[in-house]
Scaffold this motif. Structure first.
Motif, PDB file in Angstrom:
ATOM      1  N   SER A  12       0.723  -1.189  -0.043  1.00  0.00           N
ATOM      2  CA  SER A  12       0.124  -0.138   0.100  1.00  0.00           C
ATOM      3  C   SER A  12       0.761   1.360   0.106  1.00  0.00           C
ATOM      4  N   THR A  15       1.061   3.890  -3.195  1.00  0.00           N
ATOM      5  CA  THR A  15      -0.208   4.524  -3.394  1.00  0.00           C
ATOM      6  C   THR A  15      -0.398   5.591  -2.332  1.00  0.00           C
ATOM      7  N   ILE A  16      -0.142   5.229  -1.074  1.00  0.00           N
ATOM      8  CA  ILE A  16      -0.266   6.285   0.198  1.00  0.00           C
ATOM      9  C   ILE A  16       0.762   7.256  -0.170  1.00  0.00           C
ATOM     10  N   TRP A  19      -0.666   9.931  -2.890  1.00  0.00           N
ATOM     11  CA  TRP A  19      -1.723  10.701  -2.286  1.00  0.00           C
ATOM     12  C   TRP A  19      -1.136  11.898  -1.404  1.00  0.00           C
ATOM     13  N   LEU A  61      -3.849   1.358   7.690  1.00  0.00           N
ATOM     14  CA  LEU A  61      -4.080   1.543   6.400  1.00  0.00           C
ATOM     15  C   LEU A  61      -5.701   2.272   6.320  1.00  0.00           C
ATOM     16  N   THR A  65      -6.593   5.770   5.112  1.00  0.00           N
ATOM     17  CA  THR A  65      -7.338   6.115   3.978  1.00  0.00           C
ATOM     18  C   THR A  65      -8.767   6.493   4.382  1.00  0.00           C
ATOM     19  N   HIS A  66      -9.332   6.381   5.407  1.00  0.00           N
ATOM     20  CA  HIS A  66     -10.430   7.142   5.860  1.00  0.00           C
ATOM     21  C   HIS A  66     -10.239   8.628   5.949  1.00  0.00           C
ATOM     22  N   PHE A  92     -14.330   7.279   0.208  1.00  0.00           N
ATOM     23  CA  PHE A  92     -13.663   6.238   0.928  1.00  0.00           C
ATOM     24  C   PHE A  92     -13.853   4.892   0.176  1.00  0.00           C
ATOM     25  N   LEU A  95     -11.166   4.834  -2.892  1.00  0.00           N
ATOM     26  CA  LEU A  95      -9.743   4.583  -2.222  1.00  0.00           C
ATOM     27  C   LEU A  95      -9.583   3.339  -1.790  1.00  0.00           C
ATOM     28  N   MET A  96     -10.378   2.668  -1.114  1.00  0.00           N
ATOM     29  CA  MET A  96     -10.220   1.564  -0.424  1.00  0.00           C
ATOM     30  C   MET A  96     -10.245   0.103  -1.117  1.00  0.00           C
TER      31      MET A  96
END
Length: 191
Positions: A12, A15-16, A19, A61, A65-66, A92, A95-96
């Motif tokens: 992950s 991607t994180i 962002w 995670l 993401t929230h 959300f 994204l999730m």
């Protein structure tokens, strides 16, 4: 950014990081807070997210993401939309969903159900929280783990008698006042 591998599942991180960079977001890792797992703020033109440091990688995670979903909603919609309204739920979910394959199967099935209509807090989904807690470093005893008739203590030191389960919550009697209270099945207790 170099420390994200200490907190997130490996698959992950890319991607994180993207962002956080794309939205120029400041991420802070905080000591555990009992009232929240994370939060999002927009202050002086800067996106700021903080997440508790004691979450397992899967909880981290989901929580991050929230909060990122709040940031995306702030950028893409009017700032006057409801914090956990339709726009946030759609964002959300979007994204999730790509992260679902990263999660172990025991979490995946509960997370997929939760994502159909996400709530303001993952803590409201008892089965998802139970699945996530299997990956915590510490063992947590909850009120649902102890038998009826047990005497237990809460984090504030008060002692209670567990009486019975109602629909979702547990009815318990405070031993010092004889008043009855309802407890969430995930409430942490000590025998």
């Amino acid at each position: 950014m170099q420390n994200l591998d200490l907190f997130l599942p490996k698959d992950s991180i890319g991607t994180i990081e993207k962002w956080l960079i794309d939205y120029n977001c400041q991420l802070s890792i905080k000591k555990s807070r009992s009232t929240k797992l994370g939060d999002y703020r927009y202050f002086n033109g800067q996106h700021q997210i903080s997440i508790n440091d004691d979450l397992n990688p899967y909880s981290f995670l989901i929580t991050l993401t929230h909060e990122i979903a709040h940031m995306v909603v702030k950028e893409e919609y009017s700032p006057r939309v409801a914090p956990h309204g339709k726009e946030w739920k759609i964002t959300f979910q979007k994204l999730m969903i790509p992260f679902l394959p990263i999660f172990p199967e025991v979490i995946q099935k509960h997370l997929a159900l939760y994502l159909k209509n996400p709530k303001a807090s993952t803590s409201s989904d008892v089965e998802l929280v139970r699945a996530l807690r299997q990956f915590d470093d510490r063992s947590i005893l909850t009120i649902s783990d102890i038998p009826d008739g047990s005497i237990f203590e809460t984090t504030n030191g008060k002692k209670y008698l567990k009486e019975k389960q109602l629909k979702k919550r547990y009815q318990c009697k405070c031993l010092s006042t004889n008043k009855r209270y309802l407890f969430n099945p995930l409430a942490e207790v000590k025998i």
